[in-house]
Structures are given as C-alpha cells and as structure tokens.
Write a protein that holds these residues in place. Structure first.
Motif, PDB file in Angstrom:
ATOM      1  N   ALA A  94       0.138 -40.661  24.713  1.00  0.00           N
ATOM      2  CA  ALA A  94       0.180 -39.798  25.898  1.00  0.00           C
ATOM      3  C   ALA A  94      -0.256 -38.381  25.530  1.00  0.00           C
ATOM      4  O   ALA A  94      -1.041 -37.754  26.254  1.00  0.00           O
ATOM      5  N   LYS A  95       0.220 -37.889  24.391  1.00  0.00           N
ATOM      6  CA  LYS A  95      -0.154 -36.519  23.962  1.00  0.00           C
ATOM      7  C   LYS A  95      -1.659 -36.416  23.758  1.00  0.00           C
ATOM      8  O   LYS A  95      -2.305 -35.454  24.191  1.00  0.00           O
ATOM      9  N   ILE A  96      -2.233 -37.419  23.104  1.00  0.00           N
ATOM     10  CA  ILE A  96      -3.679 -37.424  22.829  1.00  0.00           C
ATOM     11  C   ILE A  96      -4.461 -37.501  24.145  1.00  0.00           C
ATOM     12  O   ILE A  96      -5.430 -36.764  24.366  1.00  0.00           O
ATOM     13  N   GLU A  97      -4.022 -38.391  25.044  1.00  0.00           N
ATOM     14  CA  GLU A  97      -4.738 -38.599  26.307  1.00  0.00           C
ATOM     15  C   GLU A  97      -4.616 -37.390  27.235  1.00  0.00           C
ATOM     16  O   GLU A  97      -5.574 -37.045  27.930  1.00  0.00           O
ATOM     17  N   ILE A  98      -3.437 -36.767  27.263  1.00  0.00           N
ATOM     18  CA  ILE A  98      -3.275 -35.565  28.094  1.00  0.00           C
ATOM     19  C   ILE A  98      -4.233 -34.485  27.592  1.00  0.00           C
ATOM     20  O   ILE A  98      -4.931 -33.845  28.389  1.00  0.00           O
ATOM     21  N   ALA A  99      -4.314 -34.318  26.275  1.00  0.00           N
ATOM     22  CA  ALA A  99      -5.189 -33.290  25.693  1.00  0.00           C
ATOM     23  C   ALA A  99      -6.670 -33.601  25.922  1.00  0.00           C
ATOM     24  O   ALA A  99      -7.509 -32.701  25.897  1.00  0.00           O
ATOM     25  N   TYR A 100      -6.985 -34.886  26.165  1.00  0.00           N
ATOM     26  CA  TYR A 100      -8.383 -35.265  26.427  1.00  0.00           C
ATOM     27  C   TYR A 100      -8.863 -34.663  27.753  1.00  0.00           C
ATOM     28  O   TYR A 100     -10.037 -34.348  27.911  1.00  0.00           O
ATOM     29  N   PHE A 101      -7.949 -34.508  28.701  1.00  0.00           N
ATOM     30  CA  PHE A 101      -8.334 -34.039  30.041  1.00  0.00           C
ATOM     31  C   PHE A 101      -7.817 -32.661  30.423  1.00  0.00           C
ATOM     32  O   PHE A 101      -8.363 -32.040  31.321  1.00  0.00           O
ATOM     33  N   PHE A 102      -6.731 -32.222  29.808  1.00  0.00           N
ATOM     34  CA  PHE A 102      -6.083 -30.996  30.275  1.00  0.00           C
ATOM     35  C   PHE A 102      -5.830 -30.013  29.137  1.00  0.00           C
ATOM     36  O   PHE A 102      -5.440 -30.421  28.036  1.00  0.00           O
ATOM     37  N   ALA A 103      -5.991 -28.728  29.454  1.00  0.00           N
ATOM     38  CA  ALA A 103      -5.549 -27.664  28.548  1.00  0.00           C
ATOM     39  C   ALA A 103      -4.077 -27.387  28.861  1.00  0.00           C
ATOM     40  O   ALA A 103      -3.614 -27.679  29.977  1.00  0.00           O
ATOM     41  N   ALA A 104      -3.376 -26.810  27.914  1.00  0.00           N
ATOM     42  CA  ALA A 104      -1.946 -26.531  28.113  1.00  0.00           C
ATOM     43  C   ALA A 104      -1.720 -25.729  29.399  1.00  0.00           C
ATOM     44  O   ALA A 104      -0.776 -25.979  30.152  1.00  0.00           O
ATOM     45  N   ALA A 105      -2.633 -24.804  29.681  1.00  0.00           N
ATOM     46  CA  ALA A 105      -2.471 -23.929  30.852  1.00  0.00           C
ATOM     47  C   ALA A 105      -2.681 -24.662  32.180  1.00  0.00           C
ATOM     48  O   ALA A 105      -2.340 -24.132  33.240  1.00  0.00           O
ATOM     49  N   ASP A 106      -3.245 -25.874  32.148  1.00  0.00           N
ATOM     50  CA  ASP A 106      -3.444 -26.655  33.383  1.00  0.00           C
ATOM     51  C   ASP A 106      -2.158 -27.321  33.843  1.00  0.00           C
ATOM     52  O   ASP A 106      -2.096 -27.850  34.954  1.00  0.00           O
ATOM     53  N   ILE A 107      -1.158 -27.372  32.969  1.00  0.00           N
ATOM     54  CA  ILE A 107       0.064 -28.127  33.275  1.00  0.00           C
ATOM     55  C   ILE A 107       1.110 -27.201  33.879  1.00  0.00           C
ATOM     56  O   ILE A 107       1.349 -26.102  33.371  1.00  0.00           O
ATOM     57  N   CYS A 108       1.647 -27.612  34.998  1.00  0.00           N
ATOM     58  CA  CYS A 108       2.570 -26.779  35.776  1.00  0.00           C
ATOM     59  C   CYS A 108       3.955 -27.416  35.751  1.00  0.00           C
ATOM     60  O   CYS A 108       4.267 -28.227  36.627  1.00  0.00           O
ATOM     61  N   PRO A 109       4.783 -27.089  34.751  1.00  0.00           N
ATOM     62  CA  PRO A 109       6.113 -27.710  34.660  1.00  0.00           C
ATOM     63  C   PRO A 109       6.893 -27.486  35.943  1.00  0.00           C
ATOM     64  O   PRO A 109       6.789 -26.417  36.561  1.00  0.00           O
ATOM     65  N   ARG A 110       7.662 -28.486  36.337  1.00  0.00           N
ATOM     66  CA  ARG A 110       8.391 -28.428  37.609  1.00  0.00           C
ATOM     67  C   ARG A 110       9.834 -28.037  37.317  1.00  0.00           C
ATOM     68  O   ARG A 110      10.502 -28.700  36.540  1.00  0.00           O
TER      69      ARG A 110
END
Ligand code: RTP
Ligand code: MG
Length: 143
Positions: free
Chosen positions: A125-141
């Motif tokens: 999951a970590k590898i795949e998330i990094a394939y598409f998103f930068a850390a700044a794209d993620i909006c913790p809820r």
C-alpha cells in the motif's frame, strides 16, 4: 488499532459502467474514508509500472492494455484495517468466486474486468500510494 491506508483504483470498466458512486458508497458505508482521489487515464507505461510485480504472468499484457484503455479513478482509503477491509469489500479476483455483497461479486464482468484494485499488504500500500500521490496530496480526516 491504528489507522491504516490503502490504495484503491476504480478500474476502466468500473468508470465506464458508471460505478464510481456505487463503489465509493461501499467504502463510506464500511467506514473507509477517502483521503485523496485523482482521475487519470494511465499510459501503457504507467500501467506496466504499477503492475510490475505481475510482469512475468501470462495475463500481464492484457492487464496493462485494459488498465490503460480508459480513465480510472485512484484513491487512498484510510481506516482501521484499511488494507484487509478493502480486500474484503472487493471480494475474490474472479467474480465467479467472489461472494455476493462484494464489489466484484455484485458488479464485475470477468476475472480481468473486475471493477476495483486494492493493495494486498500494508507494505505494498505504501509503495502504491507513492506511485500516484505526493504526501501533500493526502488530506487526513479529523472527523
Ligand atoms: P488487484 O491487484 O487488481 O487488486 O487484483 P487481485 O489482487 O485480486 O489480483 P492479482 O492476482 O493481483 O491480479 C491483478 C489483476 O490482473 C487481472 N487478472 N487477470 N486473466 C487472468 O487470469 C487474470 N488474472 C488476474 C485482474 O484484473 C486482476 O485484478
Ligand atoms: Mg493484486
């Protein structure tokens, strides 16, 4: 239990059949929150890179051609046990073997055109998330 994140894709057949809302409804109802999302039309090279673990498999060529055949929507899901919970919601790879009530059991046409992708481990999951998103794209809820 700590919050976990997983990478999910509504595949080209899911987008084409107007199933984005139906798939998102299932995530939200199960308590998985969407913390990043992006619509994109993968190039063949992007699909090959994403599914590189399967490059020796007989279905690799078909899979990457299909995954680059139309737009997809890629999302990061967050929740307790998110990796396993998403796999449970999706059901078995082959819709004929997937339980009723699962995304693939209810909505998928074939073992290849099976509506959704989900990471199969927290590490992937970590590898795949990094394939598409930068850390700044993620909006913790927070709520
Ligand atoms: P995914 O990675 O997309 O979440 O699916 P999965 O873990 O359930 O299945 P996996 O073995 O990782 O296979 C990846 C995708 O390749 C296509 N496939 N086609 N023709 C075939 O026999 C075959 N087998 C797999 C499917 O789209 C599968 O989801
Ligand atoms: Mg897989």
């Amino acid at each position: 239990m700590a919050l976990e994140r997983t990478l999910s894709i509504v595949k080209p057949d899911g987008v084409q059949k107007n199933l984005i809302g139906e798939v998102y409804r299932r995530f939200e109802q199960a308590g998985l929150k969407i913390v990043a999302a992006r619509m994109m039309h993968l190039s063949l090279a992007q699909a090959e890179g994403f599914y590189a673990v399967h490059r020796e498999r007989p279905f690799f060529k078909d899979l990457t051609k299909y995954m680059s055949s139309g737009p997809v929507i890629v999302q990061v899901l967050e929740g307790e046990n998110a990796v396993a919970k998403n796999r449970e919601l999706m059901g078995a790879t082959d819709p004929k073997k997937a339980d009723k009530g699962t995304i693939r059991g209810d909505l998928a046409a074939s073992i290849e055109e099976n509506v959704a992708h989900g990471s199969d481990s927290a590490e992937n999951a970590k590898i795949e998330i990094a394939y598409f998103f930068a850390a700044a794209d993620i909006c913790p809820r927070t709520r």
